[in-house]
Scaffold this motif. Structure first.
Motif, short mmCIF file in Angstrom:
data_model
loop_
_atom_site.label_atom_id
_atom_site.label_comp_id
_atom_site.label_asym_id
_atom_site.label_seq_id
_atom_site.Cartn_x
_atom_site.Cartn_y
_atom_site.Cartn_z
N SER A 153 38.63 32.64 46.52
CA SER A 153 39.24 33.10 45.28
C SER A 153 39.39 31.92 44.33
O SER A 153 39.34 30.76 44.73
CB SER A 153 40.60 33.74 45.56
OG SER A 153 41.46 32.78 46.14
N LEU A 154 39.60 32.22 43.07
CA LEU A 154 39.71 31.21 42.03
C LEU A 154 41.17 30.82 41.86
O LEU A 154 42.00 31.66 41.54
CB LEU A 154 39.15 31.79 40.73
CG LEU A 154 38.82 30.84 39.61
CD1 LEU A 154 37.78 29.82 40.06
CD2 LEU A 154 38.28 31.60 38.42
N PRO A 155 41.51 29.54 42.08
CA PRO A 155 42.90 29.10 41.90
C PRO A 155 43.31 29.15 40.43
O PRO A 155 42.47 29.24 39.54
CB PRO A 155 42.90 27.65 42.40
CG PRO A 155 41.57 27.42 43.03
CD PRO A 155 40.65 28.46 42.52
N ALA B 73 33.35 36.93 38.15
CA ALA B 73 32.83 38.05 37.36
C ALA B 73 32.53 39.22 38.27
O ALA B 73 32.01 39.07 39.37
CB ALA B 73 31.57 37.63 36.62
N ARG B 74 32.89 40.39 37.80
CA ARG B 74 32.62 41.62 38.54
C ARG B 74 31.29 42.17 38.08
O ARG B 74 30.97 42.14 36.91
CB ARG B 74 33.72 42.66 38.27
CG ARG B 74 35.07 42.21 38.74
CD ARG B 74 36.10 43.22 38.36
NE ARG B 74 36.19 43.22 36.91
CZ ARG B 74 36.86 44.10 36.19
NH1 ARG B 74 37.48 45.06 36.78
NH2 ARG B 74 36.91 44.02 34.88
N SER B 75 30.56 42.69 39.00
CA SER B 75 29.29 43.30 38.63
C SER B 75 29.47 44.77 38.29
O SER B 75 28.59 45.39 37.72
CB SER B 75 28.28 43.15 39.77
OG SER B 75 28.79 43.72 40.94
N GLY B 76 30.63 45.31 38.61
CA GLY B 76 30.85 46.74 38.41
C GLY B 76 31.55 47.07 37.11
O GLY B 76 31.04 46.82 36.03
N ASP B 77 32.75 47.61 37.21
CA ASP B 77 33.50 48.15 36.09
C ASP B 77 33.94 47.07 35.11
O ASP B 77 34.74 46.21 35.43
CB ASP B 77 34.73 48.87 36.65
CG ASP B 77 35.40 49.76 35.64
OD1 ASP B 77 35.02 49.71 34.45
OD2 ASP B 77 36.29 50.52 36.03
N GLU C 48 27.72 31.36 31.97
CA GLU C 48 26.70 31.64 32.98
C GLU C 48 26.92 32.97 33.69
O GLU C 48 26.13 33.37 34.54
CB GLU C 48 26.69 30.51 34.02
CG GLU C 48 26.29 29.17 33.45
CD GLU C 48 26.47 28.03 34.44
OE1 GLU C 48 26.76 28.31 35.63
OE2 GLU C 48 26.34 26.88 34.03
N GLY C 49 28.04 33.64 33.38
CA GLY C 49 28.33 34.93 34.01
C GLY C 49 28.92 34.82 35.41
O GLY C 49 28.92 35.79 36.16
#
Length: 145
Positions: free
Chosen positions: A26-28, A68-72, A54-55
């Motif tokens: 996870s991202l701190p 980044a989420r690839s979904g919603d 860069e996404g």
């Protein structure tokens, strides 16, 4: 981080974060990143902006940064409005609690409260003291906050 050039420190940090995210970590928080890399908030934000371009990460209002989420990719307001339809709620039904919405969408209570206030303002929800929020009207495309 003392081995890196001051001009390229953000790129080194961006690469470290990219590897962590790809590894499933996870991202701190920005503050934790500042401490762990011994750099300023500006350097951390520059690294995050590089990854955003860069996404790899995305800014999340009320949360900070997240992979980044690839979904919603809908806004929190749209997703909270759609709870009525997705959960097959009818006028008079109880709308989920703030705590459940925070857990469902992975956002802060402040962000949820802001959208709930908008939904109440547009007439979608009503608050009954001691009982929570109930659906007052069904959403239409025109009722989106």
């Amino acid at each position: 981080m003392s081995d890196a050039s001051p001009r390229g420190t953000y790129l080194v940090i961006a690469e470290v974060l990219r590897e962590q995210i790809v590894g499933g970590e996870s991202l701190p928080s920005e503050a934790a990143l500042m401490r762990s890399h011994s750099v300023s908030r500006n350097t951390i934000r520059r690294a995050l902006k590089t990854l955003e371009a860069e996404g790899v990460v995305e800014a999340a209002p009320g949360i900070g940064w997240r992979p980044a989420r690839s979904g919603d990719r809908r806004s929190l307001a749209d997703r909270m409005n759609d709870v009525i339809t997705e959960d097959s709620l009818k006028v008079g039904d109880t709308y989920p609690s703030e705590a459940k919405l925070c857990e469902r969408f992975g956002v802060s209570r402040t962000a949820v409260r802001r959208i709930l206030a908008q939904m109440e303002g547009t007439g979608l929800l009503a608050t009954v003291h001691g009982k929570g929020r109930t659906v007052r009207a069904l959403p239409t495309p025109a009722s989106r906050p």
